[in-house]
Write a protein that holds these residues in place. Sequence first.
Motif, PDB file in Angstrom:
ATOM      1  N   VAL A 218      48.528  91.006  50.388  1.00 44.02           N
ATOM      2  CA  VAL A 218      47.764  89.765  50.298  1.00 44.02           C
ATOM      3  C   VAL A 218      46.539  89.950  49.402  1.00 44.02           C
ATOM      4  O   VAL A 218      46.092  89.008  48.737  1.00 44.02           O
ATOM      5  N   ASP A 221      47.837  89.555  45.885  1.00 43.80           N
ATOM      6  CA  ASP A 221      48.125  88.147  45.605  1.00 43.80           C
ATOM      7  C   ASP A 221      46.841  87.354  45.374  1.00 43.80           C
ATOM      8  O   ASP A 221      46.769  86.513  44.462  1.00 43.80           O
ATOM      9  N   SER A 222      45.827  87.626  46.172  1.00 42.18           N
ATOM     10  CA  SER A 222      44.560  86.903  46.009  1.00 42.18           C
ATOM     11  C   SER A 222      43.901  87.244  44.681  1.00 42.18           C
ATOM     12  O   SER A 222      43.405  86.360  43.970  1.00 42.18           O
ATOM     13  N   LEU A 225      45.724  85.530  41.845  1.00 40.10           N
ATOM     14  CA  LEU A 225      45.359  84.115  41.714  1.00 40.10           C
ATOM     15  C   LEU A 225      44.016  83.951  41.013  1.00 40.10           C
ATOM     16  O   LEU A 225      43.850  83.082  40.147  1.00 40.10           O
TER      17      LEU A 225
END
Length: 347
Positions: A218, A221-222, A225
Amino acid sequence: MPINIGIIFSIGGILGWVVVKILKPEHHLEGLVIASCSAGNLGTLLLIIIPAICNEDRNPFGESSDCKTLGLSYASFSMALGNFFIWSHTYSLMRKSSVLHEKIHSENGIQFPENDSMTSVEAQNQYKEGRRDQEALLLPPTKPTDGAAQHQSIVPLLSKGEGSENKVNFWMSLKATLHQISNELLAPPTIAAIFGLVIGMIPWLKSLIIGATAPLRVIQDSISLLGDGSIPCATLILGGNLTPGIRGSAVKPVEIVAIICVRYVILPLFGIAVVEAAGELGFLPPSPLFQYMLLIQFTLPPAMSIGTMAQLFDAGKEECSVIFLWTYLVAAIALTVWSTIFMWILS
């Protein structure tokens, strides 16, 4: 790649210093000129250029997916290394120019308007000449008196304590230098680059964050982004930095032309010589994409962080925006021409 970026900063810094000595810009613009000649945009533009080239059907770097993966890794590594050089070498240049500019103003005791018809250098010269004339009228005769002679005979006796004072000054200057270096290394981009390099070099730590099966994916992924939005944000910031220069600045057209010649004519020629020599000596891997990355680093426009530093130190903001305007306009043509030449050399 670290050596290549160091060579770019060294050659660009020397050429910028030559430009400053020949054209003699204002004091607060000397660091800006040298920084514009030495520090390139080693991150954002490469993240745009490399995927665009890899998406071409007949690119000289192989399969599109492999090319893009390797190219993005090279560009990310270039961005991380560039942050070290920019927030140490370039930051120091901009800070020293700002301190010198403030010192001149404080010593003269007057404020010089930025858009005045008379340049600040001319105003300073006239002000200093007036001060010398006043001091010549007010100072007493220079003939030494008996008291002055006695005072001069006492001075050598007091010079014994100069050694200890010099030692104290040395340690104070060393402490100030180390404090400055630590502050430069603790800049947010530098800290982020250090964290990224540490995580990438430690396999077990990398497996915790990077990968589809990583337990802490995660975080990746953050960050991905946020990274996807960094390029549009950087472009908007660049556009915002260009607006102050439209109202006028003290930078001369010949200085802009000199910076453009250094960045888009002289540095790329040095880049071809350096990369070809390194390849002949066997220092480079047989990867055309990696060699292209080394070559294109010599052809990039000035780093956008220079504008941030100019705003931080409140020195040369308008001049920096004008330099950015013209260098990035010419970059559209220069990058296209030199990219074609580099790919022709590597093909």
